[in-house]
Design a protein around this motif. Structure first.
Motif, short mmCIF file in Angstrom:
data_model
loop_
_atom_site.label_atom_id
_atom_site.label_comp_id
_atom_site.label_asym_id
_atom_site.label_seq_id
_atom_site.Cartn_x
_atom_site.Cartn_y
_atom_site.Cartn_z
N LYS A 13 0.83 -1.22 0.00
CA LYS A 13 0.00 0.00 0.00
C LYS A 13 0.85 1.26 0.00
CE LYS A 13 -4.15 -2.05 1.78
NZ LYS A 13 -5.05 -2.26 2.86
N MET A 14 2.06 1.17 0.51
CA MET A 14 2.95 2.32 0.53
C MET A 14 3.74 2.44 -0.78
SD MET A 14 4.17 2.28 4.55
CE MET A 14 5.83 2.25 4.04
N LEU A 15 3.71 1.42 -1.62
CA LEU A 15 4.47 1.41 -2.87
C LEU A 15 3.93 2.46 -3.84
CD1 LEU A 15 6.79 -0.43 -3.90
CD2 LEU A 15 5.05 -1.76 -5.09
N ARG A 16 4.79 3.37 -4.22
CA ARG A 16 4.42 4.42 -5.18
C ARG A 16 4.77 3.91 -6.57
NH1 ARG A 16 8.21 8.56 -2.43
NH2 ARG A 16 9.36 6.63 -2.62
N VAL A 17 3.75 3.77 -7.42
CA VAL A 17 3.89 3.10 -8.70
C VAL A 17 3.61 4.04 -9.87
CG1 VAL A 17 2.93 1.27 -10.17
CG2 VAL A 17 3.29 0.85 -7.74
N LEU A 33 -3.18 -3.65 -9.37
CA LEU A 33 -2.49 -2.66 -8.54
C LEU A 33 -3.48 -1.82 -7.75
CD1 LEU A 33 0.27 -1.64 -11.09
CD2 LEU A 33 0.63 -2.87 -8.92
N THR A 34 -4.63 -1.52 -8.34
CA THR A 34 -5.67 -0.77 -7.63
C THR A 34 -6.21 -1.61 -6.48
OG1 THR A 34 -6.25 0.44 -9.65
CG2 THR A 34 -7.89 0.41 -7.89
N GLU A 35 -6.47 -2.90 -6.73
CA GLU A 35 -6.96 -3.79 -5.67
C GLU A 35 -5.95 -3.90 -4.53
OE1 GLU A 35 -7.71 -7.48 -7.70
OE2 GLU A 35 -9.57 -6.75 -8.60
N LEU A 36 -4.66 -3.91 -4.88
CA LEU A 36 -3.62 -3.99 -3.84
C LEU A 36 -3.49 -2.70 -3.05
CD1 LEU A 36 -0.84 -5.93 -5.81
CD2 LEU A 36 -2.18 -6.78 -3.87
N GLY A 37 -4.04 -1.61 -3.59
CA GLY A 37 -4.05 -0.35 -2.86
C GLY A 37 -2.76 0.44 -2.94
N VAL A 38 -1.98 0.25 -4.03
CA VAL A 38 -0.73 1.00 -4.15
C VAL A 38 -1.01 2.50 -4.15
CG1 VAL A 38 0.43 -0.88 -5.38
CG2 VAL A 38 -0.69 0.95 -6.68
N SER A 39 0.00 3.28 -3.80
CA SER A 39 -0.17 4.73 -3.77
C SER A 39 0.62 5.37 -4.90
CB SER A 39 0.28 5.27 -2.41
OG SER A 39 1.65 5.02 -2.22
N GLY A 40 0.56 6.69 -4.98
CA GLY A 40 1.30 7.42 -6.00
C GLY A 40 0.98 6.94 -7.40
N ARG A 71 7.63 12.31 -15.77
CA ARG A 71 9.01 12.39 -15.27
C ARG A 71 9.01 12.75 -13.78
NH1 ARG A 71 14.08 12.96 -17.17
NH2 ARG A 71 15.52 14.08 -15.84
N ILE A 72 8.18 13.70 -13.40
CA ILE A 72 8.07 14.09 -11.99
C ILE A 72 7.56 12.90 -11.16
CG2 ILE A 72 6.78 15.56 -10.38
CD1 ILE A 72 6.90 17.73 -12.66
N ALA A 73 6.56 12.19 -11.70
CA ALA A 73 6.03 11.01 -11.00
C ALA A 73 7.10 9.94 -10.83
CB ALA A 73 4.83 10.44 -11.75
N LEU A 74 7.88 9.70 -11.87
CA LEU A 74 8.94 8.69 -11.79
C LEU A 74 9.96 9.06 -10.72
CD1 LEU A 74 9.52 7.91 -15.56
CD2 LEU A 74 8.77 6.29 -13.81
N ALA A 75 10.26 10.33 -10.60
CA ALA A 75 11.24 10.78 -9.60
C ALA A 75 10.75 10.55 -8.18
CB ALA A 75 11.57 12.25 -9.82
N SER A 76 9.44 10.44 -7.99
CA SER A 76 8.92 10.18 -6.64
C SER A 76 8.34 8.77 -6.52
CB SER A 76 7.87 11.23 -6.26
OG SER A 76 6.76 11.12 -7.13
N SER A 77 8.56 7.93 -7.53
CA SER A 77 8.05 6.55 -7.51
C SER A 77 9.04 5.60 -6.86
CB SER A 77 7.78 6.06 -8.93
OG SER A 77 6.66 6.69 -9.49
N ASP A 78 8.48 4.53 -6.31
CA ASP A 78 9.34 3.43 -5.85
C ASP A 78 9.70 2.52 -7.01
OD1 ASP A 78 9.43 3.98 -3.01
OD2 ASP A 78 7.30 3.50 -3.02
N ILE A 79 8.75 2.35 -7.95
CA ILE A 79 8.98 1.42 -9.04
C ILE A 79 8.18 1.81 -10.27
CG2 ILE A 79 7.16 -0.20 -8.33
CD1 ILE A 79 9.22 -2.47 -9.09
#
Length: 190
Positions: A13-17, A33-40, A71-79
């Motif tokens: 759930k804390m994983l920013r994707v 991924l929505t069902e797993l509740g990922v963030s970002g 690009r901004i999203a990728l810079a704050s993503s975990d994966i």
């Protein structure tokens, strides 16, 4: 050592994707991924239906990885996760997410690169797979995390094969994320 399932769910759930997704299997990844509740949640959607699904699920939707907001999203993503993605990810962009990139690819064991299902159909093989691997500078050559195969019943065309592989994509995505969250990489064989 087994990881606590509650801790794993919390980690997911804390994983920013940031997701690159297209066609039926990309929409399946979006749903999973929505069902797993990922963030970002940011999705680069490569077809109108995937764009619609992304908006319905509350993801920020873009058409290309070259969009400045991606690009901004990728810079704050975990994966970065690619499932039926349609763009080559530059080394510069691949370096932005904390854990780099994860690609799901059909028949990774023998058909890396473009049109793997078309080449697989020509081969006459009966079993097809979905493999998850780390993205590197070499397309479809990163370390494999997991690969699972099934016997294909309907070999009519690419679409029929992808339809049969759709649930495998979803299982492989869940297993790969589990392995990533427990920092385990395995180069498995199909």
């Amino acid at each position: 050592m087994q990881k606590n399932p509650a801790k794993y769910e919390e980690d997911i759930k804390m994983l920013r994707v940031t997701l690159l997704a297209g066609q039926e299997v990309g929409r399946g990844a979006l749903r999973t991924l929505t069902e797993l509740g990922v963030s970002g949640r940011v999705v680069v959607a490569y077809d109108p239906e995937t764009m619609l699904w992304g908006r319905r699920y509350g993801w920020s939707v873009y058409r290309t990885i070259s969009h400045p907001a991606v690009r901004i999203a990728l810079a704050s993503s975990d994966i970065l996760i690619s499932v039926h993605g349609r763009e080559i990810v530059s080394d510069e962009l691949l370096a932005l997410p904390v854990q780099g990139g994860l690609n799901l690819h059909p028949c990774l064991y023998g058909y890396p690169g473009s049109d793997p299902i078309g080449r697989w159909l020509q081969s006459g093989e009966l079993w097809a797979s979905v493999g998850a691997h780390r993205m590197t500078t070499q397309i479809d050559r990163g370390p494999r995390i997991y690969e699972e195969g099934i016997k294909i019943i309907d070999r009519t065309d690419r679409a029929s094969v992808y339809r049969q592989l759709a649930p495998v994509y979803e299982r492989v995505l869940r297993i790969a994320l589990n392995r990533i969250c427990v920092w385990e990489t395995v180069d498995a064989q199909c």
